[in-house]
Design an enzyme around this catalytic site. Structure first.
Site, PDB file in Angstrom:
ATOM      1  N   CYS A   1      -4.816 -17.779  14.669  1.00 38.47           N
ATOM      2  CA  CYS A   1      -4.505 -16.714  15.706  1.00 38.47           C
ATOM      3  C   CYS A   1      -4.611 -17.725  16.972  1.00 38.47           C
ATOM      4  O   CYS A   1      -5.634 -18.493  17.043  1.00 38.47           O
ATOM      5  CB  CYS A   1      -5.260 -15.486  15.591  1.00 38.47           C
ATOM      6  SG  CYS A   1      -5.158 -14.539  14.282  1.00 38.47           S
TER       7      CYS A   1
ATOM      8  N   ASP B   1      -6.730   4.402   9.781  1.00 39.80           N
ATOM      9  CA  ASP B   1      -6.323   4.180   8.650  1.00 39.80           C
ATOM     10  C   ASP B   1      -7.587   4.085   7.689  1.00 39.80           C
ATOM     11  O   ASP B   1      -8.792   3.430   8.054  1.00 39.80           O
ATOM     12  CB  ASP B   1      -6.203   2.455   8.571  1.00 39.80           C
ATOM     13  CG  ASP B   1      -4.894   2.004   8.107  1.00 39.80           C
ATOM     14  OD1 ASP B   1      -4.421   2.530   6.897  1.00 39.80           O
ATOM     15  OD2 ASP B   1      -4.117   1.216   8.696  1.00 39.80           O
TER      16      ASP B   1
ATOM     17  N   ARG C   1       0.960  -1.179  -0.042  1.00 40.70           N
ATOM     18  CA  ARG C   1       0.070   0.168  -0.108  1.00 40.70           C
ATOM     19  C   ARG C   1       0.806   1.285   0.065  1.00 40.70           C
ATOM     20  O   ARG C   1       0.185   2.492  -0.116  1.00 40.70           O
ATOM     21  CB  ARG C   1      -0.969   0.068   1.370  1.00 40.70           C
ATOM     22  CG  ARG C   1      -1.899  -1.119   1.285  1.00 40.70           C
ATOM     23  CD  ARG C   1      -3.089  -0.922   2.022  1.00 40.70           C
ATOM     24  NE  ARG C   1      -2.535  -0.836   3.504  1.00 40.70           N
ATOM     25  CZ  ARG C   1      -2.977   0.048   4.433  1.00 40.70           C
ATOM     26  NH1 ARG C   1      -3.814   0.709   4.231  1.00 40.70           N
ATOM     27  NH2 ARG C   1      -2.570  -0.284   5.667  1.00 40.70           N
TER      28      ARG C   1
ATOM     29  N   ASP D   1     -10.888   0.092  12.692  1.00 42.90           N
ATOM     30  CA  ASP D   1     -11.096   0.086  11.124  1.00 42.90           C
ATOM     31  C   ASP D   1     -12.558  -0.071  10.772  1.00 42.90           C
ATOM     32  O   ASP D   1     -13.662  -0.653  11.643  1.00 42.90           O
ATOM     33  CB  ASP D   1     -10.428  -0.813  10.480  1.00 42.90           C
ATOM     34  CG  ASP D   1      -9.049  -0.546  10.592  1.00 42.90           C
ATOM     35  OD1 ASP D   1      -8.335   0.729  10.633  1.00 42.90           O
ATOM     36  OD2 ASP D   1      -8.041  -1.564  10.606  1.00 42.90           O
TER      37      ASP D   1
ATOM     38  N   ARG E   1      -9.414  -8.055  10.041  1.00 42.74           N
ATOM     39  CA  ARG E   1      -9.220  -9.038   8.846  1.00 42.74           C
ATOM     40  C   ARG E   1     -10.338 -10.478   9.325  1.00 42.74           C
ATOM     41  O   ARG E   1      -9.817 -11.508   8.760  1.00 42.74           O
ATOM     42  CB  ARG E   1      -7.785  -9.854   8.720  1.00 42.74           C
ATOM     43  CG  ARG E   1      -6.963  -8.535   8.287  1.00 42.74           C
ATOM     44  CD  ARG E   1      -5.703  -9.012   7.697  1.00 42.74           C
ATOM     45  NE  ARG E   1      -4.600  -8.018   7.537  1.00 42.74           N
ATOM     46  CZ  ARG E   1      -3.497  -7.820   8.198  1.00 42.74           C
ATOM     47  NH1 ARG E   1      -3.313  -8.412   9.268  1.00 42.74           N
ATOM     48  NH2 ARG E   1      -2.899  -6.439   7.988  1.00 42.74           N
TER      49      ARG E   1
ATOM     50  N   CYS F   1     -10.085 -12.006  17.924  1.00 45.74           N
ATOM     51  CA  CYS F   1     -10.512 -11.102  18.527  1.00 45.74           C
ATOM     52  C   CYS F   1     -11.773 -10.585  17.693  1.00 45.74           C
ATOM     53  O   CYS F   1     -11.733 -10.290  16.590  1.00 45.74           O
ATOM     54  CB  CYS F   1      -9.371  -9.660  18.521  1.00 45.74           C
ATOM     55  SG  CYS F   1      -7.708 -10.232  18.932  1.00 45.74           S
TER      56      CYS F   1
ATOM     57  N   ARG G   1       7.110  -0.361   1.587  1.00 46.35           N
ATOM     58  CA  ARG G   1       6.416  -1.224   2.746  1.00 46.35           C
ATOM     59  C   ARG G   1       5.795  -2.484   1.973  1.00 46.35           C
ATOM     60  O   ARG G   1       4.863  -1.993   0.943  1.00 46.35           O
ATOM     61  CB  ARG G   1       5.600  -0.692   3.893  1.00 46.35           C
ATOM     62  CG  ARG G   1       6.472  -0.134   5.024  1.00 46.35           C
ATOM     63  CD  ARG G   1       5.902   1.183   5.511  1.00 46.35           C
ATOM     64  NE  ARG G   1       5.885   2.372   4.839  1.00 46.35           N
ATOM     65  CZ  ARG G   1       5.040   3.376   4.949  1.00 46.35           C
ATOM     66  NH1 ARG G   1       4.568   3.610   6.007  1.00 46.35           N
ATOM     67  NH2 ARG G   1       5.485   4.590   4.047  1.00 46.35           N
TER      68      ARG G   1
ATOM     69  N   LYS H   1      -2.649   5.827   6.007  1.00 50.21           N
ATOM     70  CA  LYS H   1      -2.894   6.268   7.358  1.00 50.21           C
ATOM     71  C   LYS H   1      -2.903   7.767   7.674  1.00 50.21           C
ATOM     72  O   LYS H   1      -2.444   8.350   6.943  1.00 50.21           O
ATOM     73  CB  LYS H   1      -2.043   5.713   8.437  1.00 50.21           C
ATOM     74  CG  LYS H   1      -1.857   4.257   8.628  1.00 50.21           C
ATOM     75  CD  LYS H   1      -0.965   3.756   9.537  1.00 50.21           C
ATOM     76  CE  LYS H   1      -0.955   2.251   9.914  1.00 50.21           C
ATOM     77  NZ  LYS H   1      -0.327   1.719   8.564  1.00 50.21           N
TER      78      LYS H   1
HETATM   79  S1  SF4 Z   1      -6.779  -8.898  15.787  1.00 51.34           S
HETATM   80 FE1  SF4 Z   1      -7.301 -10.277  14.112  1.00 51.34          FE
HETATM   81  S2  SF4 Z   1      -5.328 -11.017  13.325  1.00 51.34           S
HETATM   82 FE2  SF4 Z   1      -4.932  -9.952  15.222  1.00 51.34          FE
HETATM   83  S3  SF4 Z   1      -4.854 -11.744  16.948  1.00 51.34           S
HETATM   84 FE3  SF4 Z   1      -6.778 -10.652  16.852  1.00 51.34          FE
HETATM   85  S4  SF4 Z   1      -8.005 -12.295  15.352  1.00 51.34           S
HETATM   86 FE4  SF4 Z   1      -5.891 -12.533  15.004  1.00 51.34          FE
END
Ligand code: SF4
Length: 392
Positions: free
Chosen positions: A146, A351, A133, A314, A155, A150, A137, A358
């Site tokens: 993961c 972002d 982007r 986001d 994503r 979260c 970078r 950003k």
């Molecule tokens: S924010 Fe999303 S990518 Fe990062 S650890 Fe949590 S679930 Fe996984």
């Protein structure tokens, strides 16, 4: 008393004691030994993924129960026992740890202004697992997995559901970086790259270190917070040390996430030569007050982890209930002035949607006048100070 002396007498907000998650573990984990608990393999293998298991830790609300099942085909729940132990049952559904980990039905609400790919990572993809982007970078999307999913994840449309990313796909991303001499800074992300096997991580680091044009390697991982036991693995620490310096960006959002395991993880990473930074996400009803973030940032700095970004949540589909107005973040940044050393103050950043980059957001400190003239600044304790911008 003047505004200045009154402000100087305000006590700093600090985290007084940091407990181990093992000491906080709920009764259902009573028979787990400390060596099991502190093993990252045990933690990963015992992630909580269904309502019945989570009901042994907290009293689930009807909304949470329904959401855990309804969301399983969209963005399934996964919580490490370490993170589950940080939930405060006495706070019920308002617990800030619980809110980041346990689904609500609100995640299924559709909003036209929210997106499945809020940062335009597919639009800006060089190949399937590499996004660029900015000119210098690039981001390798190295895994869908993961330690914890979260609930506010940017994503969330990719994490946790897809087949694992193949070694061939990772190699294609590395080869594209080798071919582009403008790329000087590579982020290894996902998902959480510390969920990758050590030999895959070693291979990625080794390949990138062979690119003379790559100055910076960054590892974006939330495991320092959600499964810190991973950062006690001597093999992993040896790999990180061999390719030092690796910049490790983690994500702590609330003082309840401060544990002795996380402090040890940060000490281990620093000893291995890593340079640590924290990227918090501003989350409604969780950390949207300066008096919540101030002690967290003081503790992170004590652990050698510099607060780097405070992100506005986001525009990810399914996260509307986490979003705060920009003004909330500006008010927090204003409250930090004078209260926190510059080392502990992150950039407050939005972002922009669709990968438009950003933008730094700052509270307006010029209370009257224009640049190039006599200005008045409002300082951290609310006093207007005249400043001549025309000297010389
Ligand atoms: S924010 Fe999303 S990518 Fe990062 S650890 Fe949590 S679930 Fe996984």
């Amino acid at each position: 008393m003047s505004a200045e002396s009154e402000a100087l007498q305000r006590a700093p907000l600090v985290i007084e004691t940091v407990e181990s998650s093992y000491c906080r573990r709920p009764p259902c984990y009573r028979d787990v030994t400390e060596s099991q608990w502190q093993s990252y393999r045990w933690q990963f293998a015992h992630r909580i993924a269904d309502a019945a298991s989570l009901a042994q830790v907290i009293d689930l609300s009807a909304d949470e129960r329904e959401a855990i099942d309804a969301i399983s085909s969209v963005f399934p729940m996964a919580i490490s026992p370490h993170y589950a132990a940080l939930m405060r049952p006495e706070l019920g559904v308002t617990c800030p740890v619980r809110r980041q980990a346990v689904p609500l039905l609100a995640e299924l609400d559709h909003h036209d202004s929210l997106m499945d790919d809020p940062l335009g990572e597919r639009r800006h993809a060089v190949c399937a697992n590499l996004t660029q982007r900015y000119p210098d970078r690039a981001l390798i999307y190295a895994t869908h997995e993961c330690a914890m999913r979260c609930r506010h994840c940017t994503r969330r449309s990719r994490v946790g559901l897809m087949e694992s990313v193949s070694n061939e796909a990772i190699q294609r991303a590395i080869d594209a970086i080798k071919d582009n001499k403008n790329i000087r800074d590579v982020l290894i992300s996902g998902g959480d790259p510390l969920s990758l096997p050590n030999d895959v991580l070693r291979h990625i680091f080794a390949e990138l270190r062979q690119c003379p044009h790559v100055d910076v390697i960054r590892l974006c991982t939330r495991m320092v917070c959600t499964l810190p036991q991973r950062c006690s693995d001597p093999d992993l620490l040896g790999i990180l040390g061999a390719y030092a310096p690796i910049y490790v960006n983690t994500q702590f959002n609330h003082p309840f996430e401060a544990t002795s395991e996380a402090a040890n993880a940060m000490a281990n990473l620093r000893a291995a030569g890593c340079i640590l930074g924290n990227q918090s996400v501003l989350l409604r009803g969780i950390n949207d007050r300066a008096d919540i973030l101030e002690p967290l940032y003081r503790w992170l700095l004590r652990c050698g982890c510099r607060p780097y970004y405070l992100f506005l949540c986001d525009v990810a589909q399914g996260t509307a209930h986490f979003r705060t107005p920009i003004q909330t973040g500006l008010d927090i940044m204003k409250a930090f002035r004078g209260r926190l050393s510059g080392l502990a103050i992150p950039h407050f950043v939005v972002d922009l949607p669709d990968g438009m980059g950003k933008v730094d957001l700052c509270p307006d400190s010029i209370s009257s006048g224009k640049t190039g003239a006599a200005l008045t600044f409002r300082n951290w304790f609310g006093v207007d100070v005249k400043y001549d911008d025309c000297i010389g």
